[in-house]
Design an enzyme around this catalytic site. Structure first.
Site, PDB file in Angstrom:
ATOM      1  N   HIS A 316       0.854  -1.196   0.000  1.00  0.00           N
ATOM      2  CA  HIS A 316       0.000   0.000   0.000  1.00  0.00           C
ATOM      3  C   HIS A 316       0.887   1.242   0.000  1.00  0.00           C
ATOM      4  O   HIS A 316       1.942   1.247   0.633  1.00  0.00           O
ATOM      5  CB  HIS A 316      -0.906   0.020   1.246  1.00  0.00           C
ATOM      6  N   ASP A 373      -8.080  -4.623  -0.164  1.00  0.00           N
ATOM      7  CA  ASP A 373      -8.625  -5.266  -1.362  1.00  0.00           C
ATOM      8  C   ASP A 373      -8.413  -6.768  -1.371  1.00  0.00           C
ATOM      9  O   ASP A 373      -9.161  -7.500  -2.008  1.00  0.00           O
ATOM     10  CB  ASP A 373      -8.003  -4.648  -2.620  1.00  0.00           C
TER      11      ASP A 373
END
Ligand code: ACO
Length: 427
Positions: A316, A373
């Site tokens: 991320h 996700d």
């Protein structure tokens, strides 16, 4: 108190310039360079705005190093485990959690506003079969501006609150219509007796008339744990400060365009693979890996510097230790597996990837952990929601964040039209 100042020295002219340092309540300080061009005749260069605070905000705070996410000061863990998505919407819009009476009134208002104008039904009918739900959803939100012309003035708080409530309430109906249109099956109207999230699941699954035992996808009654799982996903997606789609929403707001058009632009920005579209890619990759035996080979590919294959759902830009939203969803996924008795091959592949990567030096040394996700894709698949609806579900959750940011932008007396400069290198 002594005000902090940053001094800029131009070694060509020998001139020095001073800029104040502004302190927020949390997070890094910012250098106020609003007068830089006027003072020096120079711009700053910052593609992707990686070092630029584009606004002042009181809505959401992220500390990527600590893995911290707060809405209006409240940690995400508390909101996801002790409050509903509607409480979170109320909090983002109003700054405080609702009491019992406020919650009831807000819930009732959203139930009443979930219905669509008949004209919008016709709009969906005009789209081709198999249209991606993100395309039809974005178009339908733009079309809403043609049904509701007001709310362009921000003097009347009741008016812009009505605008926000209307869109939050209608988004699940629009998303469910977009989905059913993509399959060519009849639309289901909202049911005023159902909660926000259960209503959405019903509009996705039921036959006309709301009969679940005849549902399209072979489901029986919607289970409470399924409603809670989806409600938690909505909460975790509700806002994420100045991300790409929110920056687009604020940019469109800055031109004075209709608020529904600003939100529609946010939907378009969210669609991309690098943003909200990533959850679809996680499942596509798990399907491509195909079986647990193939996992090691794909992990080796992800580590190979000469191979551009990346493990989707890992890493991320902001969270470098862990994504707090992913932690919450991992627990939820384990709970779903036990309560729904699910153990698909896809889940087994995901588990093997997670175990292997989390103990592998390559991923540990680069701080690569599963992100939100990685788990949303698996959970939504367990809820029998097809891949094409993952990003529309992100839209439903994020609508309140976009609207809160839109309102904050409009109420900020320092807001200006978004108009960055450039470093020209052409002829
Ligand atoms: N798989 C394998 N290696 C990876 C991955 C991954 N998913 N992510 C990063 N790396 C490696 C890079 O190759 C690089 O290695 P190197 O130092 O040997 O060159 C190192 O880790 C750092 O990677 P960067 O790309 O510099 O990290 P950045 O912070 O810019 O990227 C991003 C973050 C885009 C999320 C990246 O981790 C990625 O592509 N992940 C997969 C896609 C994904 O899951 N996206 C959703 C993010 S969540 C969201 O946005 C809602």
């Amino acid at each position: 108190m002594k005000k902090n100042i940053v001094t800029l020295v131009d070694h060509n002219s020998g001139k020095t310039y001073e800029y104040p340092v502004l302190e927020g309540t949390r997070g890094p300080s910012v250098i106020d360079i609003r007068n830089l061009f006027k003072d020096t005749g120079m711009f700053t260069y910052d593609p992707g705005y990686t070092s630029t605070a584009s606004c002042e905000s009181k809505i959401t705070f992220i500390d990527g190093a600590k893995g911290e996410l707060r809405y209006r000061g409240i940690p995400i863990e508390e909101l996801a485990t002790k409050h509903s998505y509607l409480d979170t919407c109320y909090l983002l819009l109003n700054g405080t959690l609702p009491d019992h009476v406020e919650h009831k009134a807000f819930d009732l208002e959203l139930r009443h506003r979930a219905f669509l104008h008949e004209g919008l039904h016709n709009l969906f009918k005009a789209f081709p079969d198999n249209a991606h739900p993100m395309a039809t959803l974005s178009a339908a939100v733009t079309a809403l501006a043609s049904f509701y012309h007001e709310h362009l003035e921000m003097e009347n708080e009741a008016e812009f609150k009505e605008m926000a409530h209307r869109l939050i309430a209608k988004m699940p109906t629009l998303a469910a219509f977009a989905y059913r249109h993509s399959l060519g099956i009849p639309f289901i109207q909202p049911d005023i007796d159902l909660s926000f999230t259960k209503n959405f699941l019903t509009m996705m699954r039921a036959y006309p008339g709301g009969k679940m035992h005849l549902s399209m996808l072979g489901h029986e009654e919607i289970k409470e744990i399924e409603v809670r799982a989806l409600d938690t996903i909505f909460t975790l997606h509700a806002d994420h400060e100045q991300n790409a789609s929110t920056t687009v929403v604020r940019g469109v707001a800055s031109t004075g365009a209709h608020p529904y058009v600003a939100i529609s632009s946010g939907i378009a920005a969210l669609w991309g693979r690098a943003h909200g579209g990533a959850n679809e890619s996680v499942i596509a990759q798990l399907e491509m890996i195909g079986s647990v035996e193939n996992v090691d080979a794909f992990i080796e590919r992800a580590k190979d510097p000469d191979d551009n294959f990346r493990l989707m759902g890992f890493g991320h830009r902001v969270y470098k230790n862990f994504d707090p939203r992913a932690r919450i969803l991992k627990e939820l996924q384990d709970e779903l597996r036990i309560e729904l008795g699910l153990d698909s091959e896809l889940m087994a592949i995901a588990r093997k990837i997670e175990e292997t990567a989390l103990s592998d030096e390559y991923f540990i040394s680069r701080n690569l952990y599963p992100n939100i996700d990685f788990y949303t894709g698996i959970i939504l698949t367990a809820l029998k929601i097809p891949k094409s609806m993952f990003t529309p579900i992100f839209v439903i959750g994020r609508t309140v964040g976009w609207l809160s940011q839109w309102i904050e932008f409009k109420q900020d007396p320092t807001s200006k039209i978004a108009r960055p400069r450039q470093l020209y290198t052409g002829e």
